[in-house]
Design a protein around this motif. Structure first.
Motif, PDB file in Angstrom:
ATOM      1  N   SER A 172       0.823  -1.197   0.000  1.00 31.16           N
ATOM      2  CA  SER A 172       0.000   0.000   0.000  1.00 31.16           C
ATOM      3  C   SER A 172       0.864   1.257   0.000  1.00 31.16           C
ATOM      4  O   SER A 172       2.022   1.240   0.421  1.00 31.16           O
ATOM      5  CB  SER A 172      -0.975   0.009   1.183  1.00 31.16           C
ATOM      6  N   ILE A 173       0.268   2.331  -0.527  1.00 26.68           N
ATOM      7  CA  ILE A 173       0.906   3.650  -0.540  1.00 26.68           C
ATOM      8  C   ILE A 173      -0.128   4.641  -0.012  1.00 26.68           C
ATOM      9  O   ILE A 173      -1.286   4.602  -0.433  1.00 26.68           O
ATOM     10  CB  ILE A 173       1.330   4.056  -1.975  1.00 26.68           C
ATOM     11  N   SER A 174       0.298   5.496   0.927  1.00 27.06           N
ATOM     12  CA  SER A 174      -0.623   6.510   1.441  1.00 27.06           C
ATOM     13  C   SER A 174       0.056   7.867   1.434  1.00 27.06           C
ATOM     14  O   SER A 174       1.283   7.948   1.502  1.00 27.06           O
ATOM     15  CB  SER A 174      -1.069   6.175   2.867  1.00 27.06           C
ATOM     16  N   ILE A 175      -0.752   8.915   1.369  1.00 28.99           N
ATOM     17  CA  ILE A 175      -0.202  10.269   1.352  1.00 28.99           C
ATOM     18  C   ILE A 175      -0.911  11.110   2.416  1.00 28.99           C
ATOM     19  O   ILE A 175      -2.139  11.120   2.503  1.00 28.99           O
ATOM     20  CB  ILE A 175      -0.366  10.916  -0.039  1.00 28.99           C
ATOM     21  N   MET A 176      -0.072  11.793   3.228  1.00 29.06           N
ATOM     22  CA  MET A 176      -0.605  12.655   4.285  1.00 29.06           C
ATOM     23  C   MET A 176      -0.173  14.093   4.017  1.00 29.06           C
ATOM     24  O   MET A 176       0.961  14.335   3.582  1.00 29.06           O
ATOM     25  CB  MET A 176      -0.029  12.267   5.646  1.00 29.06           C
ATOM     26  N   VAL A 177      -1.066  15.022   4.312  1.00 26.54           N
ATOM     27  CA  VAL A 177      -0.733  16.444   4.310  1.00 26.54           C
ATOM     28  C   VAL A 177      -0.883  16.895   5.757  1.00 26.54           C
ATOM     29  O   VAL A 177      -1.997  17.032   6.262  1.00 26.54           O
ATOM     30  CB  VAL A 177      -1.660  17.246   3.366  1.00 26.54           C
ATOM     31  N   SER A 178       0.263  17.108   6.431  1.00 24.81           N
ATOM     32  CA  SER A 178       0.245  17.286   7.894  1.00 24.81           C
ATOM     33  C   SER A 178      -0.659  18.412   8.375  1.00 24.81           C
ATOM     34  O   SER A 178      -1.320  18.275   9.400  1.00 24.81           O
ATOM     35  CB  SER A 178       1.666  17.532   8.400  1.00 24.81           C
ATOM     36  N   GLU A 179      -0.665  19.529   7.645  1.00 30.64           N
ATOM     37  CA  GLU A 179      -1.411  20.707   8.124  1.00 30.64           C
ATOM     38  C   GLU A 179      -2.869  20.728   7.685  1.00 30.64           C
ATOM     39  O   GLU A 179      -3.588  21.662   8.012  1.00 30.64           O
ATOM     40  CB  GLU A 179      -0.721  21.991   7.653  1.00 30.64           C
ATOM     41  N   ASN A 180      -3.310  19.763   6.932  1.00 30.00           N
ATOM     42  CA  ASN A 180      -4.736  19.721   6.563  1.00 30.00           C
ATOM     43  C   ASN A 180      -5.572  19.363   7.795  1.00 30.00           C
ATOM     44  O   ASN A 180      -5.055  18.744   8.734  1.00 30.00           O
ATOM     45  CB  ASN A 180      -4.966  18.672   5.470  1.00 30.00           C
ATOM     46  N   PRO A 181      -6.874  19.743   7.799  1.00 36.74           N
ATOM     47  CA  PRO A 181      -7.719  19.402   8.953  1.00 36.74           C
ATOM     48  C   PRO A 181      -7.691  17.903   9.254  1.00 36.74           C
ATOM     49  O   PRO A 181      -7.642  17.493  10.407  1.00 36.74           O
ATOM     50  CB  PRO A 181      -9.111  19.856   8.512  1.00 36.74           C
ATOM     51  N   PHE A 182      -7.742  17.092   8.204  1.00 38.79           N
ATOM     52  CA  PHE A 182      -7.555  15.641   8.338  1.00 38.79           C
ATOM     53  C   PHE A 182      -6.326  15.276   7.502  1.00 38.79           C
ATOM     54  O   PHE A 182      -6.381  15.322   6.280  1.00 38.79           O
ATOM     55  CB  PHE A 182      -8.776  14.863   7.820  1.00 38.79           C
ATOM     56  N   PRO A 183      -5.211  14.932   8.164  1.00 36.60           N
ATOM     57  CA  PRO A 183      -3.956  14.739   7.410  1.00 36.60           C
ATOM     58  C   PRO A 183      -4.021  13.659   6.323  1.00 36.60           C
ATOM     59  O   PRO A 183      -3.442  13.837   5.257  1.00 36.60           O
ATOM     60  CB  PRO A 183      -2.947  14.366   8.497  1.00 36.60           C
ATOM     61  N   LEU A 184      -4.699  12.542   6.581  1.00 34.30           N
ATOM     62  CA  LEU A 184      -4.712  11.487   5.566  1.00 34.30           C
ATOM     63  C   LEU A 184      -5.524  11.953   4.360  1.00 34.30           C
ATOM     64  O   LEU A 184      -6.706  12.252   4.463  1.00 34.30           O
ATOM     65  CB  LEU A 184      -5.309  10.191   6.127  1.00 34.30           C
TER      66      LEU A 184
END
Lengths: 162, 103
Positions: free
Chosen positions: A98-110
């Motif tokens: 699996s591959i996942s991407i998170m944006v740390s500063e978004n309200p929901f990072p995932l």
């Protein structure tokens, strides 16, 4: 004669209901396998509603990630429009599942998570929204371990509104 | 109605490259409309890609995936002329699917 008929009828009834049960039972067991449709039950709601990156990783994988130079994260240095940020992740690691991407500063990072079955390359490109300048974290699950790569992306105009 | 899905799958040797575009608002739930009311979240949750009766790729999307999502991936084993099926379902239970040929 009626005496002879009765057991016959009962038997027929039993056979009929057994058959009906078999048919419905089969139908129920068959449907999920035969359905060629996206299954909403696969969506990991818990992981997508975590407010921090660490909690989202834990909810998704049940373990922490370790940084690896084998995870390649392609993201712009500066994103002029946070509503559409092109991001690609690939890895040369073996047995990637699996591959996942998170944006740390978004309200929901995932932001997105992808399942990679055997035979599919450890590569994905997509477009995400970024609320503001943030770390972007790519996670790759390989042989049951989680590896990550991080990059800071500057956002000029945020893409989450408000 | 035209499909919300556009997919292009190209086989080159052993590898098939799949690119798909889906028309979908992907409302995050954080954006306000002209009247200042929050637009409720409306986003695709799951996209399933199948080849030869087998899932070759599954996308799980949150509200942070951009409007009219684009996705690209590769898989092995596809042949020119084979079917590739794409289907999605969103958080309101709406869905769509499309089958295309690998070229």
């Amino acid at each position: 004669m009626p005496k002879q008929n009765r057991p016959d009828r009962t038997r027929r009834l039993i056979l009929q209901s057994a058959l009906a049960g078999l048919v419905t039972g089969c139908g129920l067991a068959w449907w999920p396998k035969g359905a060629r449709a996206a299954d909403a039950a696969l969506w990991p709601k818990d992981a997508f509603t975590q407010k921090t990156e660490a909690d989202a990783i834990k909810a998704l994988y049940g373990k922490a990630a370790e940084a690896s130079d084998q995870v390649k994260l392609d993201a712009p240095e500066i994103a002029e429009n946070g509503a559409v940020v092109p991001i690609a992740v690939s890895s040369a690691l073996p047995n990637v599942t699996s591959i996942s991407i998170m944006v740390s500063e978004n309200p929901f990072p995932l932001a997105a998570s992808y399942k990679i079955p055997p035979g599919t390359s450890a590569m994905v490109a997509n477009r995400l929204k970024m609320a503001k300048t943030s770390k972007v974290v790519a996670l790759v699950e390989s042989d049951g371990k989680i590896y990550s790569a991080t990059k800071e992306v500057k956002v000029t105009v945020g893409g989450c509104g408000g | 109605m035209a499909s919300t899905i556009r997919v292009r799958a190209v086989a080159s040797g052993d590898v098939t490259e799949v690119q798909a575009l889906v028309q979908h608002p992907m409302d995050s739930g954080f954006v306000k409309d002209a009247q200042g009311n929050l637009i409720p979240p409306h986003h695709i949750e799951v996209v399933d890609f199948q080849h030869a009766g087998k899932t070759v790729f599954t996308a799980l999307w949150g509200p942070a995936v951009a409007k009219d999502p684009y996705i690209k991936f590769n898989f092995k084993g596809g042949q020119k002329g084979d079917d590739i099926s794409v289907s999605w379902v969103d958080n309101k239970g709406e869905s769509d699917s499309l089958t295309a040929k690998i070229s």
